[in-house]
Design a protein around this motif. Structure first.
Motif, mmCIF file in Angstrom:
data_model
loop_
_atom_site.group_PDB
_atom_site.id
_atom_site.type_symbol
_atom_site.label_atom_id
_atom_site.label_comp_id
_atom_site.label_asym_id
_atom_site.label_seq_id
_atom_site.Cartn_x
_atom_site.Cartn_y
_atom_site.Cartn_z
ATOM 1 N N GLN A 18 31.846 -0.331 40.481
ATOM 2 C CA GLN A 18 32.802 -0.745 39.448
ATOM 3 C C GLN A 18 32.100 -1.542 38.353
ATOM 4 O O GLN A 18 31.386 -2.513 38.648
ATOM 5 N N GLY A 19 32.304 -1.150 37.092
ATOM 6 C CA GLY A 19 31.739 -1.913 35.982
ATOM 7 C C GLY A 19 31.455 -1.049 34.770
ATOM 8 O O GLY A 19 31.579 0.179 34.806
ATOM 9 N N VAL A 68 28.802 0.288 31.959
ATOM 10 C CA VAL A 68 27.378 0.580 31.898
ATOM 11 C C VAL A 68 26.978 1.032 30.496
ATOM 12 O O VAL A 68 27.671 1.826 29.863
ATOM 13 N N ILE A 116 33.345 3.332 37.328
ATOM 14 C CA ILE A 116 32.217 3.080 36.433
ATOM 15 C C ILE A 116 32.545 3.685 35.078
ATOM 16 O O ILE A 116 32.899 4.859 34.979
ATOM 17 N N ARG A 151 24.717 -1.372 43.259
ATOM 18 C CA ARG A 151 24.640 -2.795 42.902
ATOM 19 C C ARG A 151 25.951 -3.307 42.323
ATOM 20 O O ARG A 151 26.312 -4.481 42.490
ATOM 21 N N LEU A 152 26.671 -2.430 41.649
ATOM 22 C CA LEU A 152 27.951 -2.828 41.043
ATOM 23 C C LEU A 152 29.128 -2.598 41.987
ATOM 24 O O LEU A 152 30.282 -2.789 41.590
ATOM 25 N N ASN A 153 28.817 -2.170 43.218
ATOM 26 C CA ASN A 153 29.884 -1.828 44.175
ATOM 27 C C ASN A 153 30.853 -0.815 43.581
ATOM 28 O O ASN A 153 32.069 -0.859 43.820
ATOM 29 N N GLY A 203 30.893 -10.387 31.820
ATOM 30 C CA GLY A 203 31.332 -9.295 32.667
ATOM 31 C C GLY A 203 31.729 -8.042 31.909
ATOM 32 O O GLY A 203 31.999 -7.001 32.532
ATOM 33 N N SER A 243 28.206 -4.665 32.570
ATOM 34 C CA SER A 243 27.768 -4.913 33.942
ATOM 35 C C SER A 243 26.326 -4.488 34.188
ATOM 36 O O SER A 243 25.636 -5.083 35.027
ATOM 37 N N ALA A 244 25.897 -3.419 33.502
ATOM 38 C CA ALA A 244 24.564 -2.886 33.784
ATOM 39 C C ALA A 244 24.031 -2.101 32.594
ATOM 40 O O ALA A 244 24.784 -1.627 31.743
ATOM 41 N N VAL A 280 22.250 1.616 40.455
ATOM 42 C CA VAL A 280 23.197 0.883 39.611
ATOM 43 C C VAL A 280 24.598 0.916 40.223
ATOM 44 O O VAL A 280 25.275 -0.124 40.334
#
Length: 304
Positions: free
Chosen positions: A142-143, A145, A173, A138-140, A206, A209-210, A135
């Motif tokens: 950042q995001g 969750v 994250i 895949r999010l580089n 957005g 993100s996950a 995860v």
């Protein structure tokens, strides 16, 4: 009748008794609604059949307290071994009774306990680390969750702890929700409802993100919610664990559900049966945990 005939006859009786002897094993779980548990037991029963054992599978349908009573019943029936798929700490009264009776207990994706000879399971630490890292990558890094966890059950609780640590170690994250779904039906329905509420509370594209789920049912419920809300195109990454058939189908479809850890459920069941065989033969098992290998399933290898 001469002495030789008597000895031959006695030996024949012993051999006949040995040939017809049948180990009796009780397998007790409150989680039979979970596909993973069903697969463990399938693997155990297949191995037991090859050994000529009599296996009694007992499901308490989510009732943890009832597991204690069922263990006590098994002890009263003087079974040869007991296999549990539940947190040993929650059923210690029953396990202590089994210990007093000299009946060995094997955990099948349960947890460690002085009353459990060995717990046969997958390496939850490694599985959680690999899926959480998936995860993050895949999010580089950042995001936002959403996590679906289940702390009352040690093998799943471990996964959540490791994922927590990995996400916390990634500054950009943010875990915006840590959800414990109702698992009476396996977890799909309530996870879907909880994800629907989270999507409604975070309506901007957005904003989520996950989804990281400690097993596949919540991931599948979250997938349904994302698709029904018309937000599949936002690229919300969904990851589960167990790689059950529904999860594999979702991964193969190429949508939001991208990865899951494949446990060797039948292998866990077979290894649990091997542990029982060793114990009833009088062997001592020194390893408190017996790990069965896993692998990450993505669209690249889901068809293998």
């Amino acid at each position: 009748m001469n002495v030789k005939s008597i000895l031959i006859g006695a030996a024949s009786m012993v051999l006949a008794t040995a040939a017809t002897a049948q180990e009796r094993v009780a397998v007790i779980t409150p989680y039979l609604a979970q596909p993973g548990t069903q697969f463990y037991i399938d693997g155990f029963e297949a191995a037991a059949e090859g050994r000529g054992w009599e296996v009694n599978v007992i499901d308490t349908a989510g009732d943890i307290a009832a597991v204690i009573s069922r263990i006590e019943d098994a002890v009263t029936q003087n079974v040869d071994a007991i296999v549990i798929n539940v947190d040993p700490a929650q059923v210690e009264a029953g396990l202590a009774m089994a210990a007093d009776a000299g009946i060995p207990v094997v955990g099948m994706d349960a947890g460690m306990s002085p009353y459990v000879a060995t717990n046969v399971t997958s390496n939850g630490y490694a599985m959680a680390a690999e899926t959480a890292a998936y995860v993050v990558n895949r999010l580089n890094g950042q995001g936002n969750v959403v996590m679906f966890v289940f702390d009352p059950f040690p093998p799943v609780q471990i996964r959540g702890v490791i994922a927590d640590a990995i996400f916390a170690n990634t500054p950009d994250i943010e875990v915006i929700a840590r959800v414990t779904p109702d698992v009476q039906d396996g977890g799909i329905a309530d996870s879907r409802a909880q994800m629907e509420a989270l999507l409604a509370a975070n309506p901007e594209p957005g904003s989520i993100s996950a989804v990281w789920a400690a097993w596949d049912q919540p991931a599948l419920g979250a997938l349904q919610a994302v698709e029904d809300a018309g937000r599949a195109g936002e690229g919300i990454v969904i990851v589960g664990m167990d790689a059950n058939p529904q999860a594999r189908d979702a991964i193969a479809a190429g949508g939001n559900f991208e990865a899951s850890m494949a446990q060797d459920f039948e292998g866990i069941g077979a290894a649990a049966a091997e542990a029982v065989a060793r114990l009833v033969s009088g062997e001592t098992i020194t390893a408190p945990v017996t790990y069965v290998p896993t692998r990450l399933i993505t669209s690249a290898n889901v068809a293998d």
